[in-house]
Scaffold this motif. Structure first.
Motif, PDB file in Angstrom:
ATOM      1  N   SER A  89      44.340  34.621  41.603  1.00 23.84           N
ATOM      2  CA  SER A  89      43.235  34.567  42.566  1.00 23.84           C
ATOM      3  C   SER A  89      43.558  33.614  43.706  1.00 23.84           C
ATOM      4  O   SER A  89      43.282  33.915  44.869  1.00 23.84           O
ATOM      5  CB  SER A  89      41.954  34.112  41.871  1.00 23.84           C
ATOM      6  OG  SER A  89      41.601  34.995  40.849  1.00 23.84           O
ATOM      7  N   TYR A 120      33.547  33.891  44.322  1.00 24.53           N
ATOM      8  CA  TYR A 120      34.032  35.260  44.182  1.00 24.53           C
ATOM      9  C   TYR A 120      33.808  35.722  42.737  1.00 24.53           C
ATOM     10  O   TYR A 120      33.984  34.962  41.797  1.00 24.53           O
ATOM     11  CB  TYR A 120      35.527  35.358  44.505  1.00 24.53           C
ATOM     12  CG  TYR A 120      35.834  35.120  45.954  1.00 24.53           C
ATOM     13  CD1 TYR A 120      35.928  36.181  46.841  1.00 24.53           C
ATOM     14  CD2 TYR A 120      36.028  33.835  46.447  1.00 24.53           C
ATOM     15  CE1 TYR A 120      36.204  35.965  48.177  1.00 24.53           C
ATOM     16  CE2 TYR A 120      36.310  33.610  47.780  1.00 24.53           C
ATOM     17  CZ  TYR A 120      36.391  34.678  48.641  1.00 24.53           C
ATOM     18  OH  TYR A 120      36.660  34.464  49.962  1.00 24.53           O
ATOM     19  N   ARG A 121      33.435  36.986  42.602  1.00 25.47           N
ATOM     20  CA  ARG A 121      33.299  37.604  41.288  1.00 25.47           C
ATOM     21  C   ARG A 121      34.565  38.396  41.027  1.00 25.47           C
ATOM     22  O   ARG A 121      35.110  39.045  41.919  1.00 25.47           O
ATOM     23  CB  ARG A 121      32.083  38.531  41.262  1.00 25.47           C
ATOM     24  CG  ARG A 121      31.822  39.154  39.912  1.00 25.47           C
ATOM     25  CD  ARG A 121      30.464  39.827  39.878  1.00 25.47           C
ATOM     26  NE  ARG A 121      30.368  40.891  40.850  1.00 25.47           N
ATOM     27  CZ  ARG A 121      30.459  42.180  40.574  1.00 25.47           C
ATOM     28  NH1 ARG A 121      30.637  42.573  39.338  1.00 25.47           N
ATOM     29  NH2 ARG A 121      30.353  43.083  41.520  1.00 25.47           N
ATOM     30  N   ASP A 123      36.259  41.499  39.279  1.00 27.49           N
ATOM     31  CA  ASP A 123      36.001  42.811  38.675  1.00 27.49           C
ATOM     32  C   ASP A 123      37.317  43.383  38.176  1.00 27.49           C
ATOM     33  O   ASP A 123      38.246  43.597  38.958  1.00 27.49           O
ATOM     34  CB  ASP A 123      35.397  43.784  39.697  1.00 27.49           C
ATOM     35  CG  ASP A 123      33.946  43.500  39.983  1.00 27.49           C
ATOM     36  OD1 ASP A 123      33.262  42.988  39.083  1.00 27.49           O
ATOM     37  OD2 ASP A 123      33.503  43.794  41.112  1.00 27.49           O
ATOM     38  N   ASN A 125      39.672  46.388  36.314  1.00 28.20           N
ATOM     39  CA  ASN A 125      39.700  47.846  36.194  1.00 28.20           C
ATOM     40  C   ASN A 125      39.422  48.233  34.742  1.00 28.20           C
ATOM     41  O   ASN A 125      39.217  47.377  33.880  1.00 28.20           O
ATOM     42  CB  ASN A 125      41.033  48.412  36.701  1.00 28.20           C
ATOM     43  CG  ASN A 125      42.223  47.965  35.882  1.00 28.20           C
ATOM     44  OD1 ASN A 125      42.101  47.119  35.003  1.00 28.20           O
ATOM     45  ND2 ASN A 125      43.380  48.526  36.186  1.00 28.20           N
ATOM     46  N   ILE A 132      39.914  42.888  41.132  1.00 25.26           N
ATOM     47  CA  ILE A 132      39.651  42.668  42.545  1.00 25.26           C
ATOM     48  C   ILE A 132      38.680  41.502  42.662  1.00 25.26           C
ATOM     49  O   ILE A 132      37.942  41.187  41.728  1.00 25.26           O
ATOM     50  CB  ILE A 132      39.080  43.924  43.244  1.00 25.26           C
ATOM     51  CG1 ILE A 132      37.750  44.335  42.610  1.00 25.26           C
ATOM     52  CG2 ILE A 132      40.059  45.059  43.215  1.00 25.26           C
ATOM     53  CD1 ILE A 132      37.006  45.358  43.417  1.00 25.26           C
ATOM     54  N   LEU A 133      38.698  40.865  43.812  1.00 22.88           N
ATOM     55  CA  LEU A 133      37.801  39.750  44.074  1.00 22.88           C
ATOM     56  C   LEU A 133      36.716  40.211  45.031  1.00 22.88           C
ATOM     57  O   LEU A 133      37.007  40.802  46.070  1.00 22.88           O
ATOM     58  CB  LEU A 133      38.574  38.579  44.685  1.00 22.88           C
ATOM     59  CG  LEU A 133      39.639  37.944  43.799  1.00 22.88           C
ATOM     60  CD1 LEU A 133      40.460  36.949  44.593  1.00 22.88           C
ATOM     61  CD2 LEU A 133      38.994  37.271  42.614  1.00 22.88           C
ATOM     62  N   GLU A 134      35.488  39.956  44.665  1.00 20.77           N
ATOM     63  CA  GLU A 134      34.347  40.337  45.492  1.00 20.77           C
ATOM     64  C   GLU A 134      33.581  39.069  45.845  1.00 20.77           C
ATOM     65  O   GLU A 134      33.134  38.334  44.963  1.00 20.77           O
ATOM     66  CB  GLU A 134      33.451  41.301  44.701  1.00 20.77           C
ATOM     67  CG  GLU A 134      32.221  41.712  45.436  1.00 20.77           C
ATOM     68  CD  GLU A 134      31.335  42.616  44.582  1.00 20.77           C
ATOM     69  OE1 GLU A 134      30.298  43.028  45.102  1.00 20.77           O
ATOM     70  OE2 GLU A 134      31.659  42.875  43.414  1.00 20.77           O
ATOM     71  N   LYS A 135      33.422  38.811  47.142  1.00 21.63           N
ATOM     72  CA  LYS A 135      32.722  37.607  47.582  1.00 21.63           C
ATOM     73  C   LYS A 135      31.236  37.746  47.263  1.00 21.63           C
ATOM     74  O   LYS A 135      30.626  38.765  47.512  1.00 21.63           O
ATOM     75  CB  LYS A 135      32.926  37.367  49.073  1.00 21.63           C
ATOM     76  CG  LYS A 135      32.417  36.020  49.528  1.00 21.63           C
ATOM     77  CD  LYS A 135      32.902  35.688  50.917  1.00 21.63           C
ATOM     78  CE  LYS A 135      32.293  34.404  51.370  1.00 21.63           C
ATOM     79  NZ  LYS A 135      33.158  33.279  51.241  1.00 21.63           N
ATOM     80  N   VAL A 136      30.679  36.670  46.686  1.00 19.51           N
ATOM     81  CA  VAL A 136      29.254  36.656  46.331  1.00 19.51           C
ATOM     82  C   VAL A 136      28.636  35.371  46.843  1.00 19.51           C
ATOM     83  O   VAL A 136      29.328  34.391  47.148  1.00 19.51           O
ATOM     84  CB  VAL A 136      29.038  36.757  44.798  1.00 19.51           C
ATOM     85  CG1 VAL A 136      29.503  38.086  44.261  1.00 19.51           C
ATOM     86  CG2 VAL A 136      29.691  35.618  44.066  1.00 19.51           C
TER      87      VAL A 136
END
Length: 150
Positions: A89, A120-121, A123, A125, A132-136
């Motif tokens: 990450s 970041y969360r 997720d 597969n 993947i990193l998803e900004k929260v």
């Protein structure tokens, strides 16, 4: 919500294991000393009794060590997986790993990381090999505590 730094995860893996090895080593040395004294002075039964007590204590600790061995291996493996996630990450976000903290010491479905760039969360597969990193944005980021410090 508690976040753990990379340094905390990396250094907390083996501290208790070293203490156990030291305790077992001391007990083995004490047991050997008492047995040598008993073999030299076979008429003095106090060394025999002390040898039996220390030997029983040594066997008890060795049994507990064996019982906890698989649990320690599993925990070490999970912590190693988490530190790998933190490193990956940090590389993706172009941040030093020591500046990244994660909200769990074991790999689960609800992982979040905290960086200077935000939260970041993670997720995964379907087979759990890639993420993947998803900004929260957190509702109340003031309730975040960090173990290990930056």
């Amino acid at each position: 919500m508690t976040f753990y730094t990379y340094n905390y995860l990396h250094t907390s893996q083996g501290n208790w294991q070293y203490a156990r090895v030291i305790i077992i080593s001391i007990l083995v040395i004490v047991f050997m000393i008492f047995m040598i004294h008993y073999l030299r002075n076979q008429l003095d039964v106090k060394y025999k009794d002390l040898s039996i007590i220390v030997g029983t204590l040594l066997l008890l600790i060795l049994a507990m060590q064996y019982n906890d061995f698989s649990a320690m291996q599993s925990a070490t493996k999970q912590t190693g997986q988490i530190t790998a996630v933190v490193k990956e990450s940090a590389a993706r976000l172009k941040v030093a790993p020591r500046r990244v903290s994660i909200n769990s010491t074991s790999q689960n479905a609800n992982l979040m990381i905290r960086t200077p760039k935000g939260f970041y969360r993670i997720d995964y597969n379907a087979d759990g090999t890639q993420f993947i990193l998803e900004k929260v944005s957190l509702h109340d980021p003031s309730k975040v505590t960090i173990k290990g410090g930056f």
